[in-house]
Design an enzyme around this catalytic site. Structure first.
Site, short mmCIF file in Angstrom:
data_model
loop_
_atom_site.label_atom_id
_atom_site.label_comp_id
_atom_site.label_asym_id
_atom_site.label_seq_id
_atom_site.Cartn_x
_atom_site.Cartn_y
_atom_site.Cartn_z
N ASP A 95 1.85 4.99 13.86
CA ASP A 95 1.07 3.92 14.08
C ASP A 95 1.51 3.44 15.57
O ASP A 95 2.84 3.82 15.73
CB ASP A 95 1.45 2.68 12.93
CG ASP A 95 0.89 3.15 11.74
OD1 ASP A 95 0.02 3.86 11.57
OD2 ASP A 95 1.17 2.64 10.82
N1 URA Z 1 3.65 5.20 7.24
C1 URA Z 1 3.25 4.23 8.18
O1 URA Z 1 2.75 3.40 7.27
N2 URA Z 1 3.08 3.96 9.53
C2 URA Z 1 3.63 5.16 9.96
O2 URA Z 1 3.59 5.23 11.37
C3 URA Z 1 4.18 6.41 9.43
C4 URA Z 1 4.30 6.16 8.06
#
Ligand code: URA
Length: 242
Positions: free
Chosen positions: A102
């Site tokens: 993310d």
């Molecule tokens: N899980 C998440 O919620 N976000 C990420 O960036 C990676 C794994």
């Protein structure tokens, strides 16, 4: 000997389907002769040209990147936000990220120009461990986190069993730090898993993928993977750390 459309695709010019169209359109020549035949095989000695320009096989490349916060895991962004590729401007090959983190997640991300490798890594049967450290809102207990070990339902589907380890609990500020090891890569998986047991994620970092860690790298830095590391990742080879 390899099929012509595969050679064109591996040169990073077009997808295999697009390459087939180019062949049909008479845009591809082998040793100076236009070739419209689809199954044609060529060797490294043959000179293949697309629109009169010779093509070269792009070497496969693999990088381990320490993704900083505020960067999107994408090859381009229509809103002009910073992408992980902005950090690889000095590299010649056409890289793309394997999986995604993310915008606000930091940590370990692999980039490559090898589509087969990326597909294998993303396949649900390929259970490479991914280890995250999450700062959570709330005071966790082993009991409250237990469902993570069995699997919790997110987006209507149960997650595979995960391992967790409570690293720190601050009862005054009501915050916790927990390590979570998963073998899947579903959308926002870690945030949704903690949400499912009642603890929103405030900060998330991916510490490890299989045998790879961030050791020696700072935010925004990257290094090439060794051949051994690539083959360990393909084997789904993971150290049993705990
Ligand atoms: N899980 C998440 O919620 N976000 C990420 O960036 C990676 C794994």
């Amino acid at each position: 000997m390899e099929r012509l459309q595969k050679v064109i695709a591996e040169a990073g010019i077009a997808s295999r389907r697009k390459a087939e169209e180019m062949i049909k359109e008479g845009r591809v020549s082998i040793n100076g002769k236009i070739n419209r035949e689809m199954g044609q095989k060529v060797s490294s000695k043959d000179v293949v040209m697309v629109d009169g320009v010779p093509i070269y096989k792009e070497e496969k490349e693999y990088f381990l990147f320490f993704k900083p916060k505020g960067v999107i895991t994408s090859t381009s962004d229509e809103k002009g936000r910073r992408t992980v590729l902005d950090f690889f401007e000095g590299e010649r090959s056409r890289l793309f990220p394997v999986g995604r983190l993310d915008w606000d997640t930091t940590g370990l991300l692999i980039l490559t120009n090898d589509g087969d490798f990326a597909n294998k890594m993303a396949h649900p049967s390929h259970e490479v461990e991914k280890e995250y450290t999450a700062k959570l809102d709330g005071v966790v207990t082993p009991e409250a986190l237990k469902p993570l070990g069995w699997g919790v339902k997110i987006d209507g589907k149960k997650t595979k069993p995960a391992r967790f380890d409570i690293i720190n609990v601050d009862p005054v500020k009501k915050k916790s730090v927990v390590s979570l090891v998963i073998t899947e890569g579903r959308n926002h998986q870690v945030k949704k898993m903690f949400e499912a047991v009642g603890f929103p994620v405030e900060k998330l970092k991916r510490e490890r993928v299989g045998v790879l860690t961030l050791k020696g790298l700072r935010h925004g830095e990257y290094r090439p993977l060794s051949k051994k590391e690539v083959s360990q990742l393909l084997q789904g080879n993971t150290p049993k750390t705990r």
